[in-house]
Enzyme design. Sequence first.
Site, PDB file in Angstrom:
ATOM      1  N   HIS A  67      65.541  53.163  41.255  1.00 55.22           N
ATOM      2  CA  HIS A  67      64.890  52.231  42.177  1.00 55.22           C
ATOM      3  C   HIS A  67      64.652  52.886  43.528  1.00 55.22           C
ATOM      4  O   HIS A  67      65.031  54.031  43.740  1.00 55.22           O
ATOM      5  CB  HIS A  67      65.687  50.942  42.312  1.00 55.22           C
ATOM      6  CG  HIS A  67      67.059  51.107  42.902  1.00 55.22           C
ATOM      7  ND1 HIS A  67      68.123  51.546  42.174  1.00 55.22           N
ATOM      8  CD2 HIS A  67      67.520  50.898  44.154  1.00 55.22           C
ATOM      9  CE1 HIS A  67      69.198  51.593  42.949  1.00 55.22           C
ATOM     10  NE2 HIS A  67      68.861  51.214  44.158  1.00 55.22           N
ATOM     11  N   HIS A  69      65.749  52.536  46.670  1.00 54.90           N
ATOM     12  CA  HIS A  69      66.693  52.759  47.761  1.00 54.90           C
ATOM     13  C   HIS A  69      66.883  54.255  47.989  1.00 54.90           C
ATOM     14  O   HIS A  69      66.910  55.032  47.029  1.00 54.90           O
ATOM     15  CB  HIS A  69      68.035  52.094  47.464  1.00 54.90           C
ATOM     16  CG  HIS A  69      68.010  50.617  47.757  1.00 54.90           C
ATOM     17  ND1 HIS A  69      68.919  49.745  47.225  1.00 54.90           N
ATOM     18  CD2 HIS A  69      67.186  49.874  48.530  1.00 54.90           C
ATOM     19  CE1 HIS A  69      68.649  48.521  47.656  1.00 54.90           C
ATOM     20  NE2 HIS A  69      67.601  48.569  48.443  1.00 54.90           N
ATOM     21  N   ASP A  71      69.337  56.055  48.772  1.00 51.05           N
ATOM     22  CA  ASP A  71      70.466  56.755  48.154  1.00 51.05           C
ATOM     23  C   ASP A  71      70.213  57.010  46.665  1.00 51.05           C
ATOM     24  O   ASP A  71      71.071  57.514  45.960  1.00 51.05           O
ATOM     25  CB  ASP A  71      71.786  56.011  48.394  1.00 51.05           C
ATOM     26  CG  ASP A  71      71.780  54.599  47.827  1.00 51.05           C
ATOM     27  OD1 ASP A  71      70.674  54.026  47.718  1.00 51.05           O
ATOM     28  OD2 ASP A  71      72.854  54.068  47.505  1.00 51.05           O
ATOM     29  N   HIS A  72      69.027  56.621  46.187  1.00 48.64           N
ATOM     30  CA  HIS A  72      68.672  56.913  44.794  1.00 48.64           C
ATOM     31  C   HIS A  72      67.410  57.772  44.679  1.00 48.64           C
ATOM     32  O   HIS A  72      67.154  58.350  43.635  1.00 48.64           O
ATOM     33  CB  HIS A  72      68.487  55.618  44.008  1.00 48.64           C
ATOM     34  CG  HIS A  72      69.778  54.893  43.797  1.00 48.64           C
ATOM     35  ND1 HIS A  72      70.518  54.982  42.655  1.00 48.64           N
ATOM     36  CD2 HIS A  72      70.481  54.088  44.629  1.00 48.64           C
ATOM     37  CE1 HIS A  72      71.622  54.261  42.775  1.00 48.64           C
ATOM     38  NE2 HIS A  72      71.619  53.706  43.965  1.00 48.64           N
ATOM     39  N   ASP A 177      71.434  50.815  40.076  1.00 45.78           N
ATOM     40  CA  ASP A 177      72.107  49.638  40.615  1.00 45.78           C
ATOM     41  C   ASP A 177      71.524  48.423  39.916  1.00 45.78           C
ATOM     42  O   ASP A 177      70.320  48.355  39.691  1.00 45.78           O
ATOM     43  CB  ASP A 177      71.881  49.526  42.128  1.00 45.78           C
ATOM     44  CG  ASP A 177      72.586  50.656  42.862  1.00 45.78           C
ATOM     45  OD1 ASP A 177      73.321  51.400  42.202  1.00 45.78           O
ATOM     46  OD2 ASP A 177      72.372  50.787  44.075  1.00 45.78           O
ATOM     47  N   GLU A 202      76.937  51.754  37.545  1.00 47.58           N
ATOM     48  CA  GLU A 202      77.406  51.711  38.925  1.00 47.58           C
ATOM     49  C   GLU A 202      78.621  50.807  38.985  1.00 47.58           C
ATOM     50  O   GLU A 202      78.843  49.980  38.102  1.00 47.58           O
ATOM     51  CB  GLU A 202      76.299  51.164  39.834  1.00 47.58           C
ATOM     52  CG  GLU A 202      75.899  49.737  39.513  1.00 47.58           C
ATOM     53  CD  GLU A 202      75.928  48.821  40.724  1.00 47.58           C
ATOM     54  OE1 GLU A 202      76.674  49.126  41.668  1.00 47.58           O
ATOM     55  OE2 GLU A 202      75.221  47.811  40.711  1.00 47.58           O
ATOM     56  N   HIS A 413      79.031  55.667  41.438  1.00 49.68           N
ATOM     57  CA  HIS A 413      78.534  54.811  42.507  1.00 49.68           C
ATOM     58  C   HIS A 413      79.545  53.719  42.860  1.00 49.68           C
ATOM     59  O   HIS A 413      79.248  52.529  42.787  1.00 49.68           O
ATOM     60  CB  HIS A 413      77.190  54.186  42.081  1.00 49.68           C
ATOM     61  CG  HIS A 413      76.355  53.689  43.221  1.00 49.68           C
ATOM     62  ND1 HIS A 413      76.569  52.469  43.818  1.00 49.68           N
ATOM     63  CD2 HIS A 413      75.306  54.222  43.860  1.00 49.68           C
ATOM     64  CE1 HIS A 413      75.685  52.267  44.764  1.00 49.68           C
ATOM     65  NE2 HIS A 413      74.900  53.336  44.819  1.00 49.68           N
TER      66      HIS A 413
END
Lengths: 669, 726
Positions: A67, A69, A71-72, A177, A202, A413
Site C-alpha cells: 500500500h 504508506h 514505510d511500505h 498492513d 503484520e 511489523h
Amino acid sequence: MTIQIVPLGAGQDVGRSCILVTIGGKNIMLDCGMHMGFNDERRFPDFSYISKTGDFTEMLDCVIISHFHLDHCGALPFFTEMCGYDGNIYMTHPTKAICPILLEDYRKITVDKKGERNFFTSQDIKSCMKKVIAVNLHQTIMVDDDLEICAYYAGHVLGAAMFYIRVGEESLVYTGDYNMTPDRHLGSAWIDKVKPDVLITESTYATTIRDSKRSRERDFLKKVHDCVAGGGNVIIPVFALGRAQELCILIETYWDRMDLRVPIYFSAGLTEKANHFYRLFINWTNEKIKSTFVHRNMFDFKHIRAWDRAYIDNPGPMVVFATPGMLHSGTSLELFKKWAPDPKNMVIMPGFCVAGTIGSRVLAGEKHIKTDSFTTIDVNLQVKNLSFSAHADAKGIMQLIRQCDAKNVVLVHGEKSSMGFLKSRIMTEFGIPCFDPANGTTVSIETSHVIPIEMSASLLKQHLIRQTETQDPGMTTSSSPEHSSSDDNSEQSDIKTPAEIRPSDKVLIQGMLVMDDGKPIRLEDADEVLEKVGMANHKVRFEVRKAYNATALRRAVEDAESNELQQGSTSMDTDKDESQAGDLYQEWDSDRFALKLVHIALQRSIGKQIKVVRELEDDSIEIRSVKIRAPTDKDEFERGGLLVGWDYRDEDLATRVLSIVTLALSANR
Amino acid sequence: MRLTSLLPDGEPNCLVFKVRQMLIMLDCGLGQEQLYAMPVREGGLTEDHKDNSHNATTAGSTADNTTAGSKRKLQETDIRQDWASFLKASSSQFPTKKMARGSNSQTSHTSKTASATTETTSSGPTSTADGTIQGGNSNIPSKSMATREYMFKLPDFSGVDLKAIDVVLISNYNHILALPYLTEYTDFQGRIFATEPTIEFGRQLMIEFVTFFGTSVASSPHEIIDRKELVARAGAGLYPAYTHADIKACIDKIQPVRFREHISLFGSLKLTAHSAGYCLGSSNWLIQIGTENIAYVSSSSTQGNLHPDLFDGTLLENASTVVATDLCPRGSFTYNTGVNLVCQSIASTIARKGNVLIPCTISGFLFDLLEDVHLHLNRMGLIGQVQYSFISPVANTALQYSNILAEWMAPRKQEMVYIPEAPLLHGILLDKEKGIAKHYKSVHGAFSSDLKLPCIVFGGHPSLRSGPMVNLLHMWGNKPTNTIVFIEPRMDVVAAMEPYENLAIAQQAVQLDIRLSIDQLVEVMNKYRHPRHILVPMRAIASTLPDGTVELADVKRTISTSSTRWSAYKVGEPVQLGMGSLYESVLLSEELAKSILPQAFGSVSFAPIAGSLSIYNNQMQLKPASVQGRQLLSLYTQRLLLGVMNLPHLLSGLTAIGVTNMDVSESEGKESKEDKETGVPEIKVEFELHGQAATIILREKETIVKCDDTIRSLLREPILKCFQSF
C-alpha cells in the site's frame, strides 16, 4: 523444498518494511519502505544484502508493494532509480495513483526544506512509477511461467492489498498492513482459504485485543467538539492524501450527525484533486459508500470548504485541515504561528513527524520554538497526537490465520515484546510454527512438495472397480462355494462396522509414470503405455517344484486332529471319527491333501484381497497367473512335490504364495 | 460434451453446455426480436398517463385505451395485434412480422394525422400510445391483467433440467436479461458468475427492461397481481416481465468475479474470466474440468482504440475446445468505418439546427462514440450550441458508474486516473457548472424545462417500442431536419421503424459492430495453438458461403484449418463432441516421487509407481501406501520385462552363478505338453545346480523356467539380467 524469509526492515520493528522471500527458486521483495525515524542510511533497507554488486534486476523476480504508506513504498524510487533495479513492480491501482504524491511530498521536506542531497528527485519518482504494473484485486498475475501473484483486499488504506504468491505448489501470503474490521470508508480485509505454506503478517497491535479505533475516534471528535464549543480554532496538519480523507469523512459525518455549523476548511489546491482520487476509486471503498455514491458521493464533502487565506482573521471557531503535515512550511505553519499562543486553540497531529521539523518539536512538548533567528513561537495551544492507522488487532490476526488456513506464520511489523506474546498464542491455539525474525536473519521453512500429474481416467476406474470387488465379501474367493469356508464369510459381515460402510477415500493405485519433455507427467496403465511405445514385453514363466514331506504332513495333521479330539467334547462319537480316519487312509492322496491344505491357507491369508480359484476336477489352485497343481506326467510325479507355476509379471504375488505354501506344507504347524 | 443453443442466431446468447457431469449454462439472454412485434407504449412504467387530453387514436397506438377506460376500435387492422399468436410461432421465424410489414400501408394515413396533432403540442410531453395490449382483437381469450401485459418468450428451457444446472456464466450485460426468470421462476439452484461491471450494467438493463416493458402499475394500482399465477396461466411459454423485486433477488445471487480470478468449484471445475474487450467487464470464460480446457468466447472485440480492457487471448492458449458466440455478421460497419458517418450525420443535423435521436442503451461503445462525437463537433465549431441528453431510468447510474471502473479499462484510459481525471469524457461533460450534458430519468419533468435546442438525445430502447424515444419521435419525428441515428448493432432498423414509417425524420442506420467477425476469429485462433474443436454459430459459417472464402466451408457445414475441426451449431440442435483422452489431475506427493526409479527409453522416461490415492474434496493426491496397503499392493504388482531373450547372455549369466554342464538343445516345434502352439522353434537349456535339475526353455516371446523351489531365486538373477525390467 524450503521457503526462506529475510526481513531487511520491519523485522521486530515498525517502519521501512522490506522482506525478502525465496520461494520455489524465485526471489521476491515484499514492500520497499523507508524508516521515518532516521535521516541517515538507516532510513532505507540494506539492499546490499540482496547483492553486493548491485545486479538487483537479476537477483529479484519481482517487487510487490502492499500500500501507499511511506514505510511500505518510500524506498522504491531509491531502489529503482539509484540502486538500478529494473524488474517488475506490482501494486494496486490506487496505490499506483497515490503513492507518487506522497513520495513527492516527502521528497520536498527532505530535499527542499532540509537541503539533503543524495535523495531521489521528482523525475526519479516519475520514472519509477512508470515501471509499476498495476493489478486488480483477485486477478491472478503470472509474473513468469511459474510465479503467480494475486491481490486480496486488506482494508488498511485505500488500495491496500494482501498478496498471495504461488510457485508450483508452494505458496505464501504477505498481508502488508490490514484491518479486519470495516471502518468509515473501507471494508474489512478478506482472503480465500488459500492454505499458504507461510503467512507473513503484520503485528502492529499484537497485544491489543479489542478494537480500539472506535474509541479513539470518539475521543478525537470529542476533543475537536469541545475545542470549537469553547470558541477555539482547531488546526490539523495533514498531507493532502490518505489520512486527510479519513479524517474528513470522520469530521464530516460527525458534523452531519451533530448538526454543527462551525466551518471546516481544507487548505491547498491539492484537496480537490486528492478527493477526486478517492471519487475515482470508489470501488475500493466499502459497500455502503459504493452503493450510495451515485446519489451522494462520500467524497463530495458538504461541510468542508476550500481554505482561503483571507479566512485567517475570521473570528470564531473553525477547523482547518492544513498542508503540509509536519508544520514545516505553508499554510499549516502560518496558521500554527498565528494560533499557537492562544490556549483555547488546538493542534492535532495525526501522523508522524520527521525529526527536526516543527511538528516533531511540538510533539516533543517544546514550549518555545524558534523557527528562525528572528521568530520564536510560544506554544500555548493544546497539542494532541492521534494515529488512526487501521491495523488488525490480535483477534483480527488470529482470524486471518484461521481464514487462510496457514501452515506457518511469520510476524513482522511490530514491537518485539508484543510479538512474543502473539507468537506463543498462535503456536498454542493453532499448533503451527510461528516465527518473529529480526532484521537480517533468515527463517527457513520446509514445505512438502507435490507434483501435479495427470492420471488416466480409465486406470482410475479400473482400480476403483478392483477395490470395490475385493472389499465386497460376497465376491471373494472360491468359485466352488461348498468348499469355501462359509463361516469366513459370516465372520466378515459380522465385523463390518459403520466406519467401513462409508465410501472409500483411498484407492491403491499402480501404474506407469510417463515423463516426456514438454508434456505433463502422466500416470497410465503400464501395459497400455508399453504397447503404445512399441516395447516388446517378454514373457517369462517359472515352474517350480515345491517339495514336501508327505508323511510328516500326514502325521502333523493326525496330531492336530487328535488334539482337537482331546480338547473337544467327550460326547464325540469315536466310531465315527475312526471311520472318517479310515476313509482318509483309504483315499489318501498326498498331493490332493496338500493342495487342500494350501487352499485353506491361501484363502485365510490372502483370500480376502484376491480371488483364489480352485478347480474342482483336479483340485489345482489358480490365483491370477499363479497355478498350483499336482504333478501330472510321470516325470514330474517321480520327482514328487507340488508344482507351482507363474508368469514373471506376478513375481511378487508368487513369492507371497510360495511362502504361504511353504508354511502350509511344513510339518510343524 | 454437448452444446445446445436455446436462442436463435443473432439473438443474445443462451447456451447449455454439458461436459462430464457438469451442466453449465453460458449466458442467459432474452430474445429481442420479439419486441418488434409488440405494440408501442409511451414512456414507461414510472410514467403516468396524465395527459390524455388529446385523442389517443394516433399512429403507433393500439386499438384500445385502457387508461381512459373506454375501448375504441380502429377500422384498420392493427399491425401488431397478432403479436401473441406470433409469439407462439417458432422463435426462429417470424412470419407475422412479414405479414405486419405487408399491412403497413393501411396504417399510414393515421400516422400522418398523428403527426399533425403532435406537432401542435410538441414542447410538452405527449401521450399517444397506451401502455397495454389490445383486448378486442386479441387471440388470447382471457381479458385479465395477464393478457394486457407485454408477454415474453423465454429461451427454450424445455429440454433442460434447470435444477441440474451447476453454473451459469454471464459474459456481458447483453446476455443477462432472462436471468431473473431462471432464478426467480424456476427451481434453478446453481451458482452464477459474472464480472462486477457485468452485474451492474446487467442490473441497469433489467431495470430499463422492467420500466419499459413491465406491468403498467399506473393502469391498475389497486389490483395485486399474483405473478406466479400469471406465469402458470401464461402458457405457451409466455411470461410477463419480471419485477424490481425479482431483479434485486436475482442480482444478489450472482457472485462477482474479476478478470483472471481463479474460481474453483466442487474441486474439479475451474472457471476463469478473461477480458473480451467488448465492453466494461465483458468476459470470455475458460472452463477447466479435469485436464480439459474449454474456452467460451462470447462478444469480443480486438478493436484497440476503445475504452474497455483489451481482448485477452491467453484463454485460447491451452483450450482444446472453443465455443464462439455472438459473432459480427458480415458486411456490418466496424467502429472505425462507421464512427465518421455517425459524427457527420450528427454534425450536419446540428448544423441545420435539427435534433438528433440516438436510441441505445447507455453503456458499451457509446462512451467511446461520445468522445468521438464531441471531438468532431468541437472541430466543426458546433460545440457551443449543442446539448447532450441521456434519458433512461438508469442514465445517472450508468454514467457515474462507468467512470469509476478504470481497472476494467484499456491501459490508455487507466492512465487517466493517475492524473487524476475521469477516464471517460462524459465525466467532464456532465460537470454541473458546464452543463453540456444532462441526464434524466424520463422525458417528463426536468427534461422539457431544461431543453435547449438543438439537442442530442441518447437513451430509450433500441426497439422503439417503449421508453423516451417514443415520445421524442412524436415530438420531433415530423421534421425532416431532425435525424434518428441507429447505432446498436443487434437491432433490426426496418422493423423498429415500422410504426413510424411515415414520419419525416431523417434516418441514418450506422450500426457499429465491434464484435469479432468470423474472419477475425480465424485470425485470433491462428495466433494460438490450435484447439481440436471450434464451435461457431451456424449463421457465421453460412454467410461465408456466398462470398469468396468458400474454401473454408464444405458441405458438412464445417470449415477447417489445419488440425482444427470447425463445426456449427444452431438453435435447438445439440452438438455432440467427443472428449479427448480422459485424464484426471492428481497431485503426486514428494515422498512418493522420491521413491520412483525412472528409466529412459529415448526421450521418454518410464517409472512404475504404486501408492495410495486419497480423494478429498475432489482433490486427488497420490501418496505412499501404508504398510497394510503396501502388502496388498504387492499382491497386485505387475512386473514387466522388456527386450528379447539372448542365449549367450543367459549362458554367461548362468556360468557366473556356478552352473556347469549345460545341455543346450534346439528343436522345431512342440516338445513339452504345455506347449499348445505348434511350430514354434525353441531352445532348451538343461543343467543341474546344487544337485537339482533345471530346465530353461527359450521361445521367441516366452521363456519357461522349470526348477526346484530351492534354486529358483538363484536362477532368477541371470534371467532377469537379459531384460530391462520394471
